[in-house]
Design a protein around this motif. Structure first.
Motif, PDB file in Angstrom:
ATOM      1  N   GLN A  25     -38.702  34.078  20.621  1.00  0.00           N
ATOM      2  CA  GLN A  25     -37.907  33.842  21.830  1.00  0.00           C
ATOM      3  C   GLN A  25     -38.792  33.692  23.065  1.00  0.00           C
ATOM      4  O   GLN A  25     -38.335  33.261  24.116  1.00  0.00           O
ATOM      5  N   SER A  28     -40.293  28.525  24.410  1.00  0.00           N
ATOM      6  CA  SER A  28     -39.201  27.577  24.163  1.00  0.00           C
ATOM      7  C   SER A  28     -39.634  26.478  23.196  1.00  0.00           C
ATOM      8  O   SER A  28     -40.827  26.247  22.979  1.00  0.00           O
ATOM      9  N   LYS A  29     -38.636  25.801  22.620  1.00  0.00           N
ATOM     10  CA  LYS A  29     -38.906  24.711  21.679  1.00  0.00           C
ATOM     11  C   LYS A  29     -39.725  23.605  22.329  1.00  0.00           C
ATOM     12  O   LYS A  29     -40.666  23.076  21.727  1.00  0.00           O
TER      13      LYS A  29
END
Length: 292
Positions: A25, A28-29
């Protein structure tokens, strides 16, 4: 040569791990996509998280990043440590030459300092003059004196020359060194300095007519050398204890131990080391101990 993101992506895939398992988490992607494609640099605190999850150390990551080779700094640190003792003048001269070659095309304050250290050690071996030896390295102490905390390369540099400084300065450097070594006690390369620094301090005491003050330092060093199975440091400490035994009057036993140490060093083909202690032993009957 691989790029940082490429190494992270390849290692993750080879371990069969998903991006979520590695980046979680915290990242971020869109960020990890840029990281893995080297479109964005990775902040230190995030890189640490990623490497921990990939079970990679910073040293190993840097090793891979450098094309599965050591960095120049690491290489010269290793070579300097592998001198084993600083009486090997040919090896030190060769190391100086190689550093000079690197410095022709690359800026490296560390290598400049290491070269100065090696030149200082050579001058001392050739002249046995502390004053002449320290002229080229005073600037290193001037820099370190202003620092609140020393890192490992600071320890490496000053540990090999502090005994050539004048009384007063030596004691200050010694105390700072031992504090820095304590902070680095879990660092892989630090254990030798728990032995070499007290031994170098004893060299200063010996050369200033204070050899009897060496006893507690040598006994502690001997215990560490036994624990670490450090043969040369153990023999060094035993020999110096042997000198104290000789000066206290037990010359027969001291001579026997000295011959045993010399025999072991010759068997190990430590010719520079054995020659150095033989020279010290020959001077021992004329040694003058300062009055307390």
């Amino acid at each position: 040569m691989k790029k940082p993101g490429e190494i992270l992506r390849q290692t993750r895939i080879e371990q069969g791990l998903s991006p979520k398992e590695i980046y979680g988490q915290e990242i971020s992607k869109s960020s990890y996509h840029r990281f893995e494609n080297d479109l964005q640099s990775i902040p230190y605190h995030k890189l640490k998280i990623i490497l921990d999850r990939l079970d990679l150390t910073f040293d190993e990551f840097e090793f891979i990043l450098n094309g599965y080779d050591n960095t120049i700094k690491y290489t010269f640190i290793s070579r300097f440590k592998n001198l084993r003792n600083t009486t090997n003048q040919n090896a030190m001269s060769e190391l100086i030459t190689d550093i000079e070659t690197i410095l022709l095309t690359r800026r490296s304050p560390f290598l400049v300092d290491l070269k100065a250290i090696l030149e200082s050690l050579l001058i001392f071996q050739q002249t046995q003059s502390f004053e002449k030896a320290r002229q080229g390295v005073v600037y290193i102490w001037d820099k370190l004196e202003k620092k609140d905390e020393w890192n490992f390369t600071d320890i490496l540099l000053i540990a090999n020359i502090f005994y050539i400084f004048p009384t007063g300065t030596i004691e200050t450097i010694y105390d700072l060194l031992m504090k820095a070594i304590q902070r680095y006690q879990h660092y892989p390369w630090i254990s030798n300095y728990n032995m070499s620094v007290p031994l170098n301090y004893c060299l200063y005491l010996r050369n200033n007519g204070r050899i009897m003050e060496c006893l507690p330092y040598l006994e502690k060093t001997l215990d560490i050398a036994k624990k670490e199975k450090s043969t040369l440091n153990l023999l060094d400490a035993r020999y110096r204890l042997c000198e104290i035994m000789y000066l206290k009057g037990d010359q027969k036993k001291a001579t026997q131990i000295y011959k045993e140490i010399l025999s072991i060093l010759n068997f190990l083909e430590e010719t520079h080391f054995s020659s150095d202690i033989k020279s010290d032993w020959d001077e021992l009957p004329h040694y003058k101990q300062k009055s307390p």
